[in-house]
Design a protein around this motif. Sequence first.
Motif, PDB file in Angstrom:
ATOM      1  N   TRP A   1       0.836  -1.194   0.000  1.00  0.00           N
ATOM      2  CA  TRP A   1       0.000   0.000   0.000  1.00  0.00           C
ATOM      3  C   TRP A   1       0.871   1.243   0.000  1.00  0.00           C
ATOM      4  O   TRP A   1       1.209   1.788   1.062  1.00  0.00           O
ATOM      5  CB  TRP A   1      -0.920  -0.042   1.217  1.00  0.00           C
TER       6      TRP A   1
ATOM      7  N   ASP B   1      -8.938  -7.862   1.089  1.00  0.00           N
ATOM      8  CA  ASP B   1      -7.566  -7.769   1.594  1.00  0.00           C
ATOM      9  C   ASP B   1      -7.505  -8.396   2.978  1.00  0.00           C
ATOM     10  O   ASP B   1      -8.438  -8.244   3.784  1.00  0.00           O
ATOM     11  CB  ASP B   1      -7.140  -6.301   1.706  1.00  0.00           C
TER      12      ASP B   1
ATOM     13  N   GLU C   1      -3.679   4.636  -0.374  1.00  0.00           N
ATOM     14  CA  GLU C   1      -3.267   3.423   0.339  1.00  0.00           C
ATOM     15  C   GLU C   1      -2.407   3.769   1.549  1.00  0.00           C
ATOM     16  O   GLU C   1      -2.577   3.183   2.633  1.00  0.00           O
ATOM     17  CB  GLU C   1      -2.473   2.514  -0.607  1.00  0.00           C
TER      18      GLU C   1
ATOM     19  N   GLY D   1       1.358  -2.045  -7.773  1.00  0.00           N
ATOM     20  CA  GLY D   1      -0.071  -2.326  -7.673  1.00  0.00           C
ATOM     21  C   GLY D   1      -0.378  -3.796  -7.882  1.00  0.00           C
ATOM     22  O   GLY D   1       0.324  -4.491  -8.627  1.00  0.00           O
ATOM     23  N   GLY D   2      -1.421  -4.255  -7.178  1.00  0.00           N
ATOM     24  CA  GLY D   2      -1.825  -5.649  -7.332  1.00  0.00           C
ATOM     25  C   GLY D   2      -0.947  -6.617  -6.546  1.00  0.00           C
ATOM     26  O   GLY D   2      -1.308  -7.767  -6.358  1.00  0.00           O
TER      27      GLY D   2
ATOM     28  N   ASN E   1     -12.959  -8.629  -3.656  1.00  0.00           N
ATOM     29  CA  ASN E   1     -11.513  -8.749  -3.444  1.00  0.00           C
ATOM     30  C   ASN E   1     -11.268  -8.348  -1.993  1.00  0.00           C
ATOM     31  O   ASN E   1     -11.394  -7.180  -1.651  1.00  0.00           O
ATOM     32  CB  ASN E   1     -10.810  -7.799  -4.422  1.00  0.00           C
TER      33      ASN E   1
ATOM     34  N   LYS F   1      -9.695   3.773   2.437  1.00  0.00           N
ATOM     35  CA  LYS F   1      -9.215   2.834   1.416  1.00  0.00           C
ATOM     36  C   LYS F   1     -10.140   2.742   0.205  1.00  0.00           C
ATOM     37  O   LYS F   1      -9.749   2.299  -0.863  1.00  0.00           O
ATOM     38  CB  LYS F   1      -9.034   1.449   2.066  1.00  0.00           C
TER      39      LYS F   1
ATOM     40  N   LYS G   1      -3.816 -12.634   0.329  1.00  0.00           N
ATOM     41  CA  LYS G   1      -5.259 -12.892   0.221  1.00  0.00           C
ATOM     42  C   LYS G   1      -5.599 -14.090  -0.651  1.00  0.00           C
ATOM     43  O   LYS G   1      -4.758 -14.591  -1.390  1.00  0.00           O
ATOM     44  CB  LYS G   1      -5.957 -11.644  -0.295  1.00  0.00           C
TER      45      LYS G   1
ATOM     46  N   HIS H   1      -7.571 -10.406  -8.980  1.00  0.00           N
ATOM     47  CA  HIS H   1      -6.989  -9.998  -7.694  1.00  0.00           C
ATOM     48  C   HIS H   1      -6.819 -11.171  -6.749  1.00  0.00           C
ATOM     49  O   HIS H   1      -6.919 -11.025  -5.527  1.00  0.00           O
ATOM     50  CB  HIS H   1      -7.771  -8.819  -7.106  1.00  0.00           C
TER      51      HIS H   1
HETATM   52  C1  BGC Z   1      -5.448  -4.835  -3.474  1.00  0.00           C
HETATM   53  C2  BGC Z   1      -5.702  -3.427  -2.999  1.00  0.00           C
HETATM   54  C3  BGC Z   1      -4.678  -2.501  -3.622  1.00  0.00           C
HETATM   55  C4  BGC Z   1      -4.675  -2.660  -5.134  1.00  0.00           C
HETATM   56  C5  BGC Z   1      -3.630  -1.805  -5.822  1.00  0.00           C
HETATM   57  C6  BGC Z   1      -5.409  -4.883  -4.979  1.00  0.00           C
HETATM   58  O1  BGC Z   1      -5.108  -6.185  -5.413  1.00  0.00           O
HETATM   59  O2  BGC Z   1      -6.446  -5.689  -3.014  1.00  0.00           O
HETATM   60  O3  BGC Z   1      -5.645  -3.323  -1.608  1.00  0.00           O
HETATM   61  O4  BGC Z   1      -4.975  -1.187  -3.257  1.00  0.00           O
HETATM   62  O5  BGC Z   1      -4.404  -4.008  -5.473  1.00  0.00           O
HETATM   63  O6  BGC Z   1      -2.360  -2.115  -5.383  1.00  0.00           O
END
Ligand code: BGC
Length: 414
Positions: free
Chosen positions: A32, A297, A37, A63-64, A295, A333, A88, A373
């Motif tokens: 994050w 977290d 984030e 990201g991701g 999705n 968030k 996750k 995700h």
């Molecule tokens: C996560 C989010 C995150 C996003 C971007 C997603 O896979 O679940 O918490 O903000 O990716 O990084």
Amino acid sequence: MKTKVLSAVSAVAILSATFASAEPSAEVLHYWTSGGEAKSVAVLQKEFADNGGTWTDMPVAGGGGDAAMTALRARVLSGNAPTAVQLKGPAIQEWYEEGVLADISDVAEAENWAKVLPASIADHMKCEGNWCAAPVNVHRVDWIWANADVLKANDIEMPTTWDEFNAAAEKLQAAGVIPLAHGGQAWQDATVFEAVALGILGPDGFRKAFVELDEATLTSDEMKAVFDQMRKMRGYVDENFPGRDWNLATAMVMNGEAAFQIMGDWAKGEFLAAGKAPGEDFLCASTPGDGFLYNVDSFAMFDVDGDDKKAGQQLLAKLIVGKNFQKVFNLNKGSIPARTDVALDEFDQCADLSAKDMQASSDSGALLPSYAHGMALRGAQAGAITDVVTSHFNSDMSSEDAVQQLLTAVQNSM
Ligand code: BGC
């Protein structure tokens, strides 16, 4: 009943005994790092510190979370796992099978997680019946975000079908506006793809394709139509899209350079962190079609030595599912709380829509795990699908070839 009460009481006793004997500490691996984030994870850092914890931050940008997962593997392989990790979906159970996760059932029982979490979320947090992760939120993936002024200036409504989306995109393009803000990273391609797939295949088709990996659905005419739409989407992004981070794509919508972004509601966290108001500056709607891609977290605790770290894991797990944290964190968030007993009155209209649609989708069997995700499939299978999605998006591959490649990729990943 009596034994239940007794076990809850003894779990509390164990917890407080641990807290009394060691000062909680935790090295926390997470990804994050964008504006929204960072604001969100700061809420957890503060609660942890307020409760006597010492937090060592291990942020891995990207990201991701792909880069974070690579960093995690390196740490675990070198015998030096972080205390707590943003992890996750089935990856939780994959790590459990490697024998490296800690059991947090004592906290979960003391805090009554089984009562306050919906069963669909709780299931993801369990490893062979024991609690092995703590859920933070519910993000929805199938969202479309728009710049309100840009739509108004071009006399465009939020699209409710993919045809409407295409018509809007062509009108915007003719007016010199980038229709779709996008970053060419595999997980972002997959995010757009799964939203399109949900819309075109419908919830049952989505489940067959991306949960059950049903071969007939993966190669169906409907799946070809999904790739046809992805080919159109490729034409709606600007030429600088390769490699762009998702939050920079969100910024393009904020500043009016682009009209739309298809992204999970962590994008709302960016709009809010930049002081933008939903319904005024930006608009949110689910992407065309029925269903809800969730999705969740969560944090898993790794098996580590040291009473301070074990105390840190227990404190973190307790705080994460705590009522106040679930409210404040999710306000920042862009997601909604995983707990069902958190009032949403301080949340905005996008969060209300998410909560309402989640309930309706759950009732109608259209509440589905996001494949892009990491909620639906094991890593190897999700990765195999994403490779095809990305190579289709970045080439002139036909839809016919794409579905054949999808089938082969999935078969080889089993
Ligand atoms: C996560 C989010 C995150 C996003 C971007 C997603 O896979 O679940 O918490 O903000 O990716 O990084």
